[in-house]
Design a protein around this motif. Structure first.
Motif, mmCIF file in Angstrom:
data_model
loop_
_atom_site.group_PDB
_atom_site.id
_atom_site.type_symbol
_atom_site.label_atom_id
_atom_site.label_comp_id
_atom_site.label_asym_id
_atom_site.label_seq_id
_atom_site.Cartn_x
_atom_site.Cartn_y
_atom_site.Cartn_z
ATOM 1 N N VAL A 151 0.964 -1.165 0.003
ATOM 2 C CA VAL A 151 -0.006 0.109 0.473
ATOM 3 C C VAL A 151 1.287 1.747 0.186
ATOM 4 O O VAL A 151 1.650 1.483 0.514
ATOM 5 C CB VAL A 151 -0.823 0.326 1.328
ATOM 6 C CG1 VAL A 151 -2.094 1.281 1.271
ATOM 7 C CG2 VAL A 151 -1.981 -1.743 1.377
ATOM 8 N N SER A 152 0.776 2.042 -0.940
ATOM 9 C CA SER A 152 1.587 3.413 -0.897
ATOM 10 C C SER A 152 1.256 4.201 0.571
ATOM 11 O O SER A 152 0.358 4.412 0.779
ATOM 12 C CB SER A 152 1.418 4.212 -2.710
ATOM 13 O OG SER A 152 0.096 4.547 -2.210
ATOM 14 N N LYS A 153 2.010 5.272 0.202
ATOM 15 C CA LYS A 153 2.151 6.513 1.540
ATOM 16 C C LYS A 153 1.458 7.003 0.771
ATOM 17 O O LYS A 153 0.181 7.074 2.382
ATOM 18 C CB LYS A 153 3.701 6.768 1.433
ATOM 19 C CG LYS A 153 4.704 5.970 2.257
ATOM 20 C CD LYS A 153 5.898 7.125 2.062
ATOM 21 C CE LYS A 153 6.487 5.780 2.737
ATOM 22 N NZ LYS A 153 7.322 5.211 2.989
ATOM 23 N N HIS A 157 -1.869 7.633 3.529
ATOM 24 C CA HIS A 157 -1.823 9.899 4.124
ATOM 25 C C HIS A 157 -3.344 10.351 4.540
ATOM 26 O O HIS A 157 -3.966 10.422 5.131
ATOM 27 C CB HIS A 157 -1.104 10.552 4.289
ATOM 28 C CG HIS A 157 -1.372 12.243 3.570
ATOM 29 N ND1 HIS A 157 -1.726 12.831 3.325
ATOM 30 C CD2 HIS A 157 -0.546 12.851 4.408
ATOM 31 C CE1 HIS A 157 -2.221 14.146 3.412
ATOM 32 N NE2 HIS A 157 -0.943 13.795 4.039
ATOM 33 N N ASP A 158 -4.173 9.353 3.269
ATOM 34 C CA ASP A 158 -5.582 9.670 2.733
ATOM 35 C C ASP A 158 -6.634 8.904 3.534
ATOM 36 O O ASP A 158 -7.979 9.877 3.861
ATOM 37 C CB ASP A 158 -5.585 9.302 1.341
ATOM 38 C CG ASP A 158 -4.992 10.831 0.023
ATOM 39 O OD1 ASP A 158 -4.362 10.721 0.723
ATOM 40 O OD2 ASP A 158 -4.603 10.343 -0.988
ATOM 41 N N ALA A 159 -6.069 8.281 3.682
ATOM 42 C CA ALA A 159 -6.879 6.964 4.541
ATOM 43 C C ALA A 159 -7.144 7.416 5.894
ATOM 44 O O ALA A 159 -7.813 7.628 6.777
ATOM 45 C CB ALA A 159 -6.744 5.445 4.707
ATOM 46 N N THR A 160 -5.821 8.106 6.828
ATOM 47 C CA THR A 160 -5.288 8.593 7.994
ATOM 48 C C THR A 160 -6.332 10.251 7.743
ATOM 49 O O THR A 160 -6.523 11.324 6.689
ATOM 50 C CB THR A 160 -4.167 8.645 8.438
ATOM 51 O OG1 THR A 160 -3.708 9.256 7.238
ATOM 52 C CG2 THR A 160 -3.891 7.404 8.719
ATOM 53 N N ARG A 161 -6.636 10.891 9.077
ATOM 54 C CA ARG A 161 -7.364 12.593 9.055
ATOM 55 C C ARG A 161 -5.788 12.646 9.603
ATOM 56 O O ARG A 161 -6.134 14.569 9.814
ATOM 57 C CB ARG A 161 -8.460 12.374 9.792
ATOM 58 C CG ARG A 161 -9.651 11.273 9.513
ATOM 59 C CD ARG A 161 -9.862 12.174 7.660
ATOM 60 N NE ARG A 161 -10.540 11.492 7.254
ATOM 61 C CZ ARG A 161 -10.923 11.003 5.754
ATOM 62 N NH1 ARG A 161 -9.404 10.864 5.301
ATOM 63 N NH2 ARG A 161 -11.128 10.011 5.047
ATOM 64 N N LEU A 162 -5.485 12.465 10.914
ATOM 65 C CA LEU A 162 -4.104 13.802 11.637
ATOM 66 C C LEU A 162 -3.571 14.033 10.818
ATOM 67 O O LEU A 162 -2.960 13.780 9.971
ATOM 68 C CB LEU A 162 -3.538 12.411 12.551
ATOM 69 C CG LEU A 162 -4.260 12.769 14.006
ATOM 70 C CD1 LEU A 162 -3.473 11.872 15.011
ATOM 71 C CD2 LEU A 162 -4.659 14.060 15.156
ATOM 72 N N LEU A 174 -6.501 6.205 17.517
ATOM 73 C CA LEU A 174 -6.452 4.606 17.386
ATOM 74 C C LEU A 174 -7.834 5.390 15.597
ATOM 75 O O LEU A 174 -7.967 3.792 15.257
ATOM 76 C CB LEU A 174 -7.798 4.876 18.074
ATOM 77 C CG LEU A 174 -8.271 3.136 17.720
ATOM 78 C CD1 LEU A 174 -7.736 1.745 18.612
ATOM 79 C CD2 LEU A 174 -9.543 2.985 18.997
ATOM 80 N N ALA A 175 -8.574 6.479 15.225
ATOM 81 C CA ALA A 175 -9.468 5.992 14.245
ATOM 82 C C ALA A 175 -7.996 5.749 13.823
ATOM 83 O O ALA A 175 -8.066 5.428 12.202
ATOM 84 C CB ALA A 175 -9.794 7.490 14.034
ATOM 85 N N MET A 180 -6.354 2.746 8.158
ATOM 86 C CA MET A 180 -5.861 2.137 7.653
ATOM 87 C C MET A 180 -5.690 0.636 7.920
ATOM 88 O O MET A 180 -4.783 0.070 6.859
ATOM 89 C CB MET A 180 -4.196 2.284 8.638
ATOM 90 C CG MET A 180 -3.229 3.689 8.324
ATOM 91 S SD MET A 180 -1.897 3.742 8.624
ATOM 92 C CE MET A 180 -2.148 4.086 10.820
ATOM 93 N N GLN A 181 -6.221 -0.287 8.581
ATOM 94 C CA GLN A 181 -6.605 -1.458 9.074
ATOM 95 C C GLN A 181 -7.202 -1.765 7.842
ATOM 96 O O GLN A 181 -7.472 -2.933 6.796
ATOM 97 C CB GLN A 181 -6.492 -2.046 10.278
ATOM 98 C CG GLN A 181 -5.697 -1.842 11.365
ATOM 99 C CD GLN A 181 -6.855 -2.378 12.431
ATOM 100 O OE1 GLN A 181 -7.547 -1.538 12.873
ATOM 101 N NE2 GLN A 181 -5.392 -2.592 13.915
#
Length: 218
Positions: A151-153, A157-162, A174-175, A180-181
């Motif tokens: 999975v690309s960085k 990055h797009d999947a996370t929110r921080l 945790l979110a 990512m999971q």
């Protein structure tokens, strides 16, 4: 051409939804139409009017320990290379104060303008009010990933929110881990995530490194 220094000091504090400010205008600065005094009464070029546009040569921030420099500069309504009236530069200082207010932090901002002809170097010196260590909020300075092979960085990055400048909480981390999971689950890949939080600046600014251990299905 010699430089002229102008300084302004503003305090920012949380009083409901307002910001209190006190400005100190230097009495040593002559009016815009007054000649500059030089040895031997040699005629010199007068000070530029405060409305005259100045090219921003540099923007410097010092003393900001709890909010990332990139976050503060992003709030300033001008950038290096722009031409703005001298009077408008204070809007940058006010924007910085607003960011601190949004983060529920208090302190003082000292603004220094170093003029050289039609250019100006702007320095904002920040003195943050002391806070109890237990009450300090962690602020994200950077986030990175390692061990990701399938999975690309960019996708992570797009999947996370921080994002840098935001407050880091266990709930937010945790979110992001769950996001990512889910990304790996959709690709039918097992994943073990170990977050590492570091304090490279020895204050409340933190870097988060997500160590990923992928377990591809047979």
């Amino acid at each position: 051409m010699r430089q002229h220094l102008f300084c302004t000091v503003l305090g920012f504090a949380l009083l409901g939804s307002s910001v209190t400010a006190q400005a100190q205008v230097p009495t040593s600065v002559p009016p815009s139409d007054a000649p500059t005094q030089t040895p031997g009464n040699v005629a010199a070029k007068p000070f530029e009017p405060v409305s005259a546009p100045l090219k921003i040569e540099s923007l410097t921030l010092t003393g900001n320990q709890r909010i990332a420099t990139a976050t503060l500069l992003a709030a300033v309504p001008f950038k290096v290379g722009d031409k703005v009236p001298q009077a408008r530069i204070t809007e940058g200082l006010q924007a910085i104060m607003k960011v601190y207010q949004q983060h529920h932090l208090t302190g003082d901002v000292h603004q220094q303008l170093s003029l050289n002809g039609q250019s100006v170097k702007v320095t904002w010196q920040i003195k943050e009010a002391a806070a109890d260590a237990a009450e300090q909020q962690l602020v994200l300075d950077s986030v990175s990933f390692d061990g990701n092979l399938h999975v690309s960085k960019t996708a992570l990055h797009d999947a996370t929110r921080l994002r840098p400048g935001q407050t880091v909480t266990p709930v937010a981390m945790l979110a992001d881990e769950k996001a990512m999971q889910l990304l790996y689950t959709k690709k039918n890949i097992g994943i073990s995530i170990k977050p590492e939080v570091t304090h490279p600046h020895h204050d409340n600014r933190v870097n988060i490194i997500y160590h990923l251990d992928e377990k591809a299905s047979d």
